[in-house]
Design an enzyme around this catalytic site. Structure first.
Site, PDB file in Angstrom:
ATOM      1  N   GLY A 127      -2.526  13.926   2.481  1.00 22.55           N
ATOM      2  CA  GLY A 127      -2.747  12.565   2.339  1.00 22.55           C
ATOM      3  C   GLY A 127      -3.692  12.084   3.271  1.00 22.55           C
ATOM      4  CB  VAL A 174     -20.307  18.021  11.766  1.00 23.15           C
ATOM      5  CG1 VAL A 174     -21.600  18.383  11.484  1.00 23.15           C
ATOM      6  CG2 VAL A 174     -19.479  18.211  10.598  1.00 23.15           C
ATOM      7  NE  ARG A 190       0.454  15.077  -0.967  1.00 29.08           N
ATOM      8  CZ  ARG A 190       0.349  14.695   0.105  1.00 29.08           C
ATOM      9  NH1 ARG A 190       0.401  15.289   1.075  1.00 29.08           N
ATOM     10  NH2 ARG A 190       0.315  13.241   0.484  1.00 29.08           N
ATOM     11  CG  ASP A 202       4.434  18.069   8.109  1.00 27.57           C
ATOM     12  OD1 ASP A 202       3.867  17.336   7.112  1.00 27.57           O
ATOM     13  OD2 ASP A 202       5.820  17.772   8.290  1.00 27.57           O
ATOM     14  CB  THR A 231      -0.646  12.163   8.683  1.00 25.49           C
ATOM     15  OG1 THR A 231       0.731  11.357   8.131  1.00 25.49           O
ATOM     16  CG2 THR A 231       0.468  12.534  10.074  1.00 25.49           C
ATOM     17  CB  ILE A 232      -0.675   6.614   7.444  1.00 23.55           C
ATOM     18  CG1 ILE A 232       0.089   6.851   6.354  1.00 23.55           C
ATOM     19  CG2 ILE A 232      -2.140   6.326   7.257  1.00 23.55           C
ATOM     20  CD1 ILE A 232       0.376   5.978   5.209  1.00 23.55           C
ATOM     21  CG  ASP A 233       3.585   9.802   6.821  1.00 25.10           C
ATOM     22  OD1 ASP A 233       3.199   8.623   6.352  1.00 25.10           O
ATOM     23  OD2 ASP A 233       3.388  10.929   6.270  1.00 25.10           O
ATOM     24  CG  ASP A 246       5.264  12.788   9.983  1.00 24.97           C
ATOM     25  OD1 ASP A 246       3.854  13.049  10.178  1.00 24.97           O
ATOM     26  OD2 ASP A 246       5.915  12.940   8.961  1.00 24.97           O
ATOM     27  NE  ARG A 261       6.536 -13.856   8.874  1.00 24.54           N
ATOM     28  CZ  ARG A 261       7.812 -13.606   9.141  1.00 24.54           C
ATOM     29  NH1 ARG A 261       8.671 -14.453   8.796  1.00 24.54           N
ATOM     30  NH2 ARG A 261       8.267 -12.559   9.776  1.00 24.54           N
ATOM     31  NE  ARG A 307       5.033  13.590   3.532  1.00 18.12           N
ATOM     32  CZ  ARG A 307       4.641  13.801   2.367  1.00 18.12           C
ATOM     33  NH1 ARG A 307       5.543  14.261   1.566  1.00 18.12           N
ATOM     34  NH2 ARG A 307       3.655  13.826   1.950  1.00 18.12           N
ATOM     35  N   GLY A 319       7.893  -9.351  13.115  1.00 15.57           N
ATOM     36  CA  GLY A 319       9.011 -10.372  13.469  1.00 15.57           C
ATOM     37  C   GLY A 319       9.912 -10.247  12.212  1.00 15.57           C
ATOM     38  CB  ILE A 328      -2.840  -0.994  -0.254  1.00 13.67           C
ATOM     39  CG1 ILE A 328      -3.743  -1.779  -0.057  1.00 13.67           C
ATOM     40  CG2 ILE A 328      -1.369  -1.590   0.346  1.00 13.67           C
ATOM     41  CD1 ILE A 328      -3.947  -2.985  -0.741  1.00 13.67           C
ATOM     42  NE  ARG A 365      -2.685   8.433   1.491  1.00 18.01           N
ATOM     43  CZ  ARG A 365      -2.135   9.382   0.495  1.00 18.01           C
ATOM     44  NH1 ARG A 365      -0.767   9.256   0.773  1.00 18.01           N
ATOM     45  NH2 ARG A 365      -2.698   9.836  -0.583  1.00 18.01           N
TER      46      ARG A 365
HETATM   47  O1  F6P Z   1       1.914  11.687   4.338  1.00 15.21           O
HETATM   48  C1  F6P Z   1       1.117  10.609   4.095  1.00 15.21           C
HETATM   49  C2  F6P Z   1       1.927   9.690   2.833  1.00 15.21           C
HETATM   50  O2  F6P Z   1       1.069   8.487   2.451  1.00 15.21           O
HETATM   51  C3  F6P Z   1       3.244   9.596   3.024  1.00 15.21           C
HETATM   52  O3  F6P Z   1       3.453   8.236   3.802  1.00 15.21           O
HETATM   53  C4  F6P Z   1       3.720   9.456   1.620  1.00 15.21           C
HETATM   54  O4  F6P Z   1       5.073   9.436   1.442  1.00 15.21           O
HETATM   55  C5  F6P Z   1       2.842  10.320   1.144  1.00 15.21           C
HETATM   56  O5  F6P Z   1       1.756  10.681   1.900  1.00 15.21           O
HETATM   57  C6  F6P Z   1       2.484   9.904  -0.536  1.00 15.21           C
HETATM   58  O6  F6P Z   1       1.874  11.263  -0.941  1.00 15.21           O
HETATM   59  P1  F6P Z   1       0.969  10.847  -2.386  1.00 15.21           P
HETATM   60  O7  F6P Z   1      -0.210  10.263  -2.153  1.00 15.21           O
HETATM   61  O8  F6P Z   1       0.589  12.564  -2.653  1.00 15.21           O
HETATM   62  O9  F6P Z   1       1.732  10.194  -3.239  1.00 15.21           O
END
Ligand code: F6P
Length: 336
Positions: free
Chosen positions: A15, A28, A76, A107, A129-131, A133, A158, A175, A189, A255, A257
Site C-alpha cells: 500500500g 536517489v 502487491r 511488512d 505504511t500508514i498502519d 505496524d 463532527r 489493517r 476527542g 482517502i 492514504r
Molecule cells: O497497509 C496499508 C493499508 O492501507 C491498510 O491500512 C489497509 O488495510 C490496506 O492497506 C488496504 O489495501 P488495498 O489498498 O489493497 O485495499
C-alpha cells in the site's frame, strides 16, 4: 558485503503512503552523491520480475518531495510468492547489474526482501505504511499524514453530527493494528475508540461510553473503529439495536492514504532514504532502517520481521479519561 556498490535499484511496494516519494528522492540523491547509479524499479517486486525499470538521476526526482503516492507505482505481487517469480527477479538484478535493492514499504515488502536476500541479492528496507505496524521502528513513513487526513475528515463530520445531534461511527484503516484509530481518536476527542488490540466488550466500550456522554449533557457521539475490529456498519447496527439511536456510518477508506506528506513524513522519509543508501555504501545490507528514540537504527531483516509492535495501552487510558464528552453550547447570536 565486501564488494564496492556501483548500482542499486529502488522500489516501492504494498500500500502506498505519503512520503514514499520523499524516500525515493533521498535514496536517489544519496546514491548519486556517493557515486552510485540508481535504477527505479516500477510496480514493486512485480516490476523486478517483469524487468520494469527506469533510470533515475538527481534531476529526475526533483519536485516530488511534496507529492503523495509514489512515482514508481506500487503493487502487491502474487508472482513474487513463488520460487519461479523470485528467480526471475534475481535474473533481472543480474541483467541490470544491481548490487542491491532499497525496498520501501511495509511488512509484506520486507518478507519479499528477506526472500530475495536469501537468493543473494542484498536488500535494505525502508518502513513506509500508514498502519505504523512495523516492530523494528517507532515510526513508519506516512502515519502522521494519514492521521491528519483522518482528523480533518472527522472534524468535518463532527460539525454535522453536532448540528443534527447524531451519533457517528467512523471506520479508519490500519489493517490488524489500532495505531491509526487510537491516535486519531485521541486527537478528535472521540466518545469511544475500538481497536483490535483490546478485546471488545460492547456494553462497556460503546454503550456505557455513549450513555455517560449523554448523562454529561452531550447530544452527539463520535465512535472511531479500527478496520481490524470489524465493520463499522455492523457496529452501527448494534448501537441501534441496543439503545435505539440511528448512527451514521462513514468508512474513510483510501482517502487516508493520499495527500501531500506533512513535515514529519518528509523529514523522516528523507533521513531513512539517506541511511538506507549509507548502509549499502558502508558495506552493510539485509537490514531494515528504523527510528528509535529519535535516532536511525538498522535491524537485520529476519529479526525485524519477528519483532512485534504493541499498541501502548496507556494511550487508551488517556483517551478514556480525557474524552469525557461535555455538552455543546451553541455560541450566542445576540448582537447579530
Ligand atoms: O497497509 C496499508 C493499508 O492501507 C491498510 O491500512 C489497509 O488495510 C490496506 O492497506 C488496504 O489495501 P488495498 O489498498 O489493497 O485495499
Amino acid at each position: 558485503m565486501d564488494k564496492k556498490i556501483n548500482r542499486i535499484g529502488v522500489l516501492t511496494s504494498g500500500g502506498d503512503s505519503p512520503g514514499m516519494n520523499a524516500a525515493v528522492r533521498a535514496v536517489v540523491r544519496t546514491a548519486v552523491s556517493n557515486g552510485v547509479q540508481c535504477v527505479g524499479i516500477r510496480r514493486g517486486w512485480q516490476g523486478l520480475i517483469n524487468s520494469d525499470f527506469v533510470q533515475l538521476d538527481a534531476a529526475s526526482v526533483g519536485h516530488i518531495i511534496s507529492r503523495g503516492g509514489t512515482i514508481l507505482y506500487t503493487a502487491r505481487s502474487e508472482d513474487f510468492m513463488s520460487e519461479k517469480g523470485r528467480l526471475k527477479a534475481v535474473s533481472t538484478c543480474k541483467m541490470l547489474g544491481l548490487d542491491g535493492i532499497v525496498a520501501i514499504g511495509g511488512d509484506g515488502t520486507f518478507r519479499g526482501a528477506l526472500a530475495l536476500s536469501r537468493l543473494g541479492v542484498p536488500v535494505v528496507g525502508v518502513p513506509a505504511t500508514i498502519d505504523n505496524d512495523i516492530g523494528c521502528t517507532n515510526y513508519t513513513i506516512g502515519f502522521d499524514t494519514a492521521c491528519n487526513t483522518a482528523i480533518e475528515c472527522i472534524d468535518k463530520l463532527r460539525d454535522t453530527m453536532q448540528s443534527h445531534e447524531r451519533c457517528s461511527v467512523v471506520e479508519v484503516m490500519g489493517r490488524n493494528a489500532g495505531f491509526l484509530a487510537l491516535y486519531v481518536g485521541i486527537a478528535v476527542g472521540a466518545t469511544a475508540v475500538l481497536v483490535p488490540e483490546r478485546e471488545l466488550d460492547f456494553q462497556r466500550d460503546v454503550i456505557e461510553r455513549i450513555r455517560s456522554a449523554r448523562l454529561a449533557g452531550s447530544t452527539h457521539f463520535m465512535i472511531v473503529v479500527a478496520e481490524g475490529v470489524g465493520s463499522a456498519v455492523e457496529i452501527g447496527k448494534q448501537i441501534h439495536e441496543a439503545i435505539g439511536i440511528e448512527p451514521r456510518v462513514t468508512v474513510l477508506g483510501h482517502i487516508q492514504r493520499g495527500g501531500t506528506p506533512n513535515a514529519r513524513d518528509r523529514e523522516t522519509a528523507t533521513r531513512m532514504g539517506y541511511f538506507a543508501v549509507k548502509a549499502f555504501v558502508e558495506g552493510r545490507g539485509n537490514c531494515v532502517i528504523g527510528t528509535r528514540g529519535g535516532d536511525m537504527v538498522e535491524t537485520p531483516i529476519e529479526e525485524a520481521l519477528q519483532m512485534e509492535k504493541h499498541l501502548q495501552m496507556d494511550r487508551y487510558h488517556v483517551l478514556e479519561t480525557v474524552s469525557v464528552t461535555t455538552p455543546y453550547v451553541q455560541p450566542s447570536i445576540e448582537g447579530h
